[in-house]
Design an enzyme around this catalytic site. Structure first.
Site, PDB file in Angstrom:
ATOM      1  N   HIS A 125     -10.563  -5.676  -2.316  1.00 51.26           N
ATOM      2  CA  HIS A 125     -11.640  -5.467  -1.343  1.00 51.26           C
ATOM      3  C   HIS A 125     -12.759  -4.753  -2.112  1.00 51.26           C
ATOM      4  O   HIS A 125     -12.637  -3.567  -2.424  1.00 51.26           O
ATOM      5  CB  HIS A 125     -11.152  -4.610  -0.173  1.00 51.26           C
ATOM      6  N   GLU A 129       0.799  -1.231   0.000  1.00 50.43           N
ATOM      7  CA  GLU A 129       0.000   0.000   0.000  1.00 50.43           C
ATOM      8  C   GLU A 129       0.833   1.285   0.000  1.00 50.43           C
ATOM      9  O   GLU A 129       0.565   2.217   0.751  1.00 50.43           O
ATOM     10  CB  GLU A 129      -0.972  -0.014   1.191  1.00 50.43           C
ATOM     11  N   ASP A 158     -12.436  -9.908  -0.780  1.00 47.48           N
ATOM     12  CA  ASP A 158     -13.728  -9.993  -0.096  1.00 47.48           C
ATOM     13  C   ASP A 158     -14.675  -9.053  -0.825  1.00 47.48           C
ATOM     14  O   ASP A 158     -14.267  -8.019  -1.347  1.00 47.48           O
ATOM     15  CB  ASP A 158     -13.657  -9.738   1.417  1.00 47.48           C
ATOM     16  N   GLU A 203      -6.431 -10.423  -1.182  1.00 48.48           N
ATOM     17  CA  GLU A 203      -7.253 -10.145   0.007  1.00 48.48           C
ATOM     18  C   GLU A 203      -8.719 -10.049  -0.382  1.00 48.48           C
ATOM     19  O   GLU A 203      -9.458  -9.188   0.101  1.00 48.48           O
ATOM     20  CB  GLU A 203      -6.794  -8.836   0.684  1.00 48.48           C
ATOM     21  N   ASN A 206       1.900  -5.279  -3.131  1.00 49.39           N
ATOM     22  CA  ASN A 206       0.496  -5.543  -2.811  1.00 49.39           C
ATOM     23  C   ASN A 206      -0.239  -4.230  -2.533  1.00 49.39           C
ATOM     24  O   ASN A 206       0.265  -3.384  -1.777  1.00 49.39           O
ATOM     25  CB  ASN A 206       0.468  -6.440  -1.555  1.00 49.39           C
TER      26      ASN A 206
HETATM   27  O1  G2I Z   1      -7.652  -3.418   6.314  1.00 49.19           O
HETATM   28  C1  G2I Z   1      -7.851  -4.588   5.597  1.00 49.19           C
HETATM   29  C2  G2I Z   1      -6.563  -5.095   5.025  1.00 49.19           C
HETATM   30  C3  G2I Z   1      -6.039  -4.100   4.002  1.00 49.19           C
HETATM   31  N1  G2I Z   1      -4.816  -4.588   3.382  1.00 49.19           N
HETATM   32  C4  G2I Z   1      -3.759  -4.992   4.284  1.00 49.19           C
HETATM   33  C5  G2I Z   1      -4.275  -5.957   5.333  1.00 49.19           C
HETATM   34  O2  G2I Z   1      -3.253  -6.276   6.238  1.00 49.19           O
HETATM   35  C6  G2I Z   1      -5.467  -5.393   6.062  1.00 49.19           C
HETATM   36  O3  G2I Z   1      -5.859  -6.352   7.056  1.00 49.19           O
HETATM   37  C7  G2I Z   1      -6.447  -5.845   8.208  1.00 49.19           C
HETATM   38  C8  G2I Z   1      -6.798  -6.991   9.115  1.00 49.19           C
HETATM   39  O4  G2I Z   1      -7.743  -7.800   8.479  1.00 49.19           O
HETATM   40  C9  G2I Z   1      -7.405  -6.459  10.420  1.00 49.19           C
HETATM   41  O5  G2I Z   1      -7.561  -7.519  11.347  1.00 49.19           O
HETATM   42  O6  G2I Z   1      -5.573  -4.964   8.855  1.00 49.19           O
HETATM   43  C10 G2I Z   1      -6.194  -4.352   9.974  1.00 49.19           C
HETATM   44  C11 G2I Z   1      -5.297  -3.287  10.576  1.00 49.19           C
HETATM   45  O7  G2I Z   1      -4.554  -2.603   9.668  1.00 49.19           O
HETATM   46  C12 G2I Z   1      -6.499  -5.407  11.011  1.00 49.19           C
HETATM   47  O8  G2I Z   1      -7.166  -4.815  12.108  1.00 49.19           O
HETATM   48  C13 G2I Z   1      -6.484  -4.849  13.317  1.00 49.19           C
HETATM   49  C14 G2I Z   1      -7.222  -3.951  14.300  1.00 49.19           C
HETATM   50  O9  G2I Z   1      -7.227  -2.625  13.766  1.00 49.19           O
HETATM   51  C15 G2I Z   1      -6.547  -3.963  15.613  1.00 49.19           C
HETATM   52  O10 G2I Z   1      -7.301  -3.215  16.512  1.00 49.19           O
HETATM   53  C16 G2I Z   1      -6.372  -5.389  16.076  1.00 49.19           C
HETATM   54  O11 G2I Z   1      -5.619  -5.407  17.266  1.00 49.19           O
HETATM   55  O12 G2I Z   1      -6.410  -6.154  13.826  1.00 49.19           O
HETATM   56  C17 G2I Z   1      -5.658  -6.205  15.018  1.00 49.19           C
HETATM   57  C18 G2I Z   1      -5.458  -7.656  15.420  1.00 49.19           C
HETATM   58  O13 G2I Z   1      -6.690  -8.288  15.586  1.00 49.19           O
END
Ligand code: G2I
Length: 486
Positions: A252, A171, A282, A280, A215
């Site tokens: 996404h 990103e 969805d 990714e 990515n």
């Molecule tokens: O935002 C969706 C995705 C966009 N591209 C990069 C990916 O790495 C990203 O994944 C998401 C995860 O699916 C989430 O699970 O990235 C988020 C954060 O950038 C993730 O969220 C975080 C929460 O914000 C935190 O509060 C939490 O502690 O997940 C953490 C672990 O559960």
């Protein structure tokens, strides 16, 4: 590029989990029992991973270590998927929370489970402005440079030989601005735009056998400025020998927002000589609209040989980062949704990918885009019919352009008789030159271009068409083309 389901911050805002009431409302199918190993060649496979494997691809899911105590979650992962991406566990904040002190416990949990099942593992992600521990922000330029290299060396080193592909940089491009604008981050501010290249060079040295991917999200539309920026970067890396093997389209999406040129987008990246992975996926929505969107994305990947696999960003809507959009293939109770069946059917219908990932000579892999009605219908006698000569026509359409280059699709159409073999010719008006061409065979050079059919798309039924494509240098042009058939 149509509606964008992502917030302006680029989508890192975690969508609040809502109670899901979809159980029972969506198609619930019986538990599939077919395993990859037991599927006879050519038979329809009963799971996503097995169906993808038959077409020479993988089908993965993002997995969170924190949910691995949910036995249905793990059982569904094991049954349906043959690849995994740790959802958060390999990110910088998780692996190096303080400088020089590395933690791999959660990521190791996912990796060892995946290895025991023979799954492919995607590493996600090494250099990203988000989920970055705060200590990184306070470093001087030279400290940041060595910290970045040290992070790459340690994380890739820990998993050396175990990772199929790494998201090396995630990103880095901005959502707005001119083509090629990078997002402002600690990396651009202190290291300049060259940080991406530095990261890829360090990554190649750290694990020479892992595929190295760039990515990003919102690079699904072939013509979007952001897509063009990433495209230009990869083209430049390839031209200068900066190591890069793949591009990850996060995808996404929402049901109404799958770009109409999504397949063409995959093809244009593949034409640069990199693999394309949907990393990714969805798609927010429900029912048949969601199923149709998933089908289109799946078909777009399987139509392009260098699209080597798809990863959905989670298994169940219940644990999705955008749970409220119900964007995944299994509902909150792990029941298969309509979208699941659409994906499985599309994977089963895919042409086997015999050379999914050539390491040399880009653009040599066929990418059949012959329109459906050129294939023999099931009732057509398989006995060889004599070649029928007939007139054909060709039209050139510009499908993408950027400063100094463009991409075109050429439609070759048979007249009132079938054609068996075709040759299309045109003359460039102002010094254009083809840089890569697919689904055809080019001969000659200079301003006169001659393209004949590839081995697999020479036969066109009466009134039907096939296409080939190319990228070219120069300003976009659509000269008149002639078509002849023997
Ligand atoms: O935002 C969706 C995705 C966009 N591209 C990069 C990916 O790495 C990203 O994944 C998401 C995860 O699916 C989430 O699970 O990235 C988020 C954060 O950038 C993730 O969220 C975080 C929460 O914000 C935190 O509060 C939490 O502690 O997940 C953490 C672990 O559960």
């Amino acid at each position: 590029m149509g509606e964008n389901p992502l917030p302006a911050d680029g989508g890192r805002r975690l969508v609040g989990t809502r109670r899901l009431l979809v159980a029972g409302a969506l198609g619930v199918l019986g538990t599939a029992t077919a395993l990859a190993a037991s599927v006879p060649a050519g038979a329809a496979a009963g799971t996503l991973g097995a169906a993808a494997a038959q077409s020479g691809r993988y089908y993965g899911a993002a997995i969170a270590a924190g949910h691995m105590n949910d036995s249905t979650y793990v059982a569904t992962w094991d049954r349906e998927f043959n690849a995994v991406t740790p959802e958060n566990e390999m990110k910088w904040d998780a692996t190096e929370p303080s400088r020089g002190s590395f933690r791999f416990t959660s990521a190791d949990q996912i990796v060892s489970h995946a290895q025991s099942k023979g799954m492919k593992i995607r590493g996600h992600t090494l250099v990203w402005h988000n989920q970055l521990p705060s200590w990184v922000g306070g470093l001087s330029a030279s400290d940041l440079r060595s910290a970045m290299t040290n992070h790459i060396n340690n994380v890739m080193g820990h998993y050396k030989g175990k990772i199929y592909a790494w998201d090396v940089v995630n990103e880095a491009f901005a959502d707005g601005g001119a083509v090629g604008t990078l997002r402002s981050s600690v990396f651009t501010q202190k290291l300049g735009n060259g940080f991406i290249e530095e990261a890829f060079r360090a990554a190649r040295a750290a694990d020479p056998n892992a595929k190295l991917c760039y990515n990003d999200y919102n690079i699904d539309d072939a013509n979007a400025n952001k897509t063009r920026g990433v495209y230009n970067m990869i083209k430049d890396f390839k031209a200068r020998g900066v190591p890069i093997d793949c591009v990850g389209l996060q995808s996404h999406l929402s049901s109404g927002s799958v770009p109409s040129n999504y397949q063409q987008n995959i093809a244009q990246f593949a034409a640069l000589g990199v693999d394309v992975q949907i990393t990714e996926l969805d798609i927010g929505g429900s029912g048949s609209a969601q199923a149709d969107a998933y089908r289109r994305v799946t078909q777009a990947c399987t139509a392009v040989p260098r699209c080597t696999g798809i990863t959905v960003w989670g298994i169940t809507d219940k644990y999705s980062w955008r749970s409220g959009d119900t964007p995944l293939l299994f509902d909150g109770n792990f029941n298969k949704k309509q979208a699941y069946t659409a994906v499985l059917d599309a994977l089963n219908a895919a042409t086997p990918n015999t050379s999914p990932s050539p390491t040399t000579s880009p653009n040599t892999s066929p990418s059949p885009t012959t329109s459906p009605n050129t294939s023999p219908s099931p009732n057509t006698s398989p006995s060889p019919t004599p070649p029928v000569g007939g007139a054909c026509s060709a039209t050139i359409e510009t499908t993408n352009s950027w400063p100094g280059g463009f991409q075109s699709t050429v439609t070759v159409r048979a007249g009132s008789s079938a054609v068996n073999g075709w040759t299309v010719k045109w003359t460039w008006p102002s010094g254009q030159s083809i840089s890569s061409l697919w689904n055809g065979t080019q001969s000659g050079s200079g301003s006169s271009v001659t393209v004949s059919n590839a081995s697999y798309n020479g036969s066109i039924a009466a009134g039907s068409s096939t296409t080939f494509g190319f990228t070219a240098n120069g300003s976009a042009a659509t000269p008149t083309a002639t078509c002849t058939s023997p």
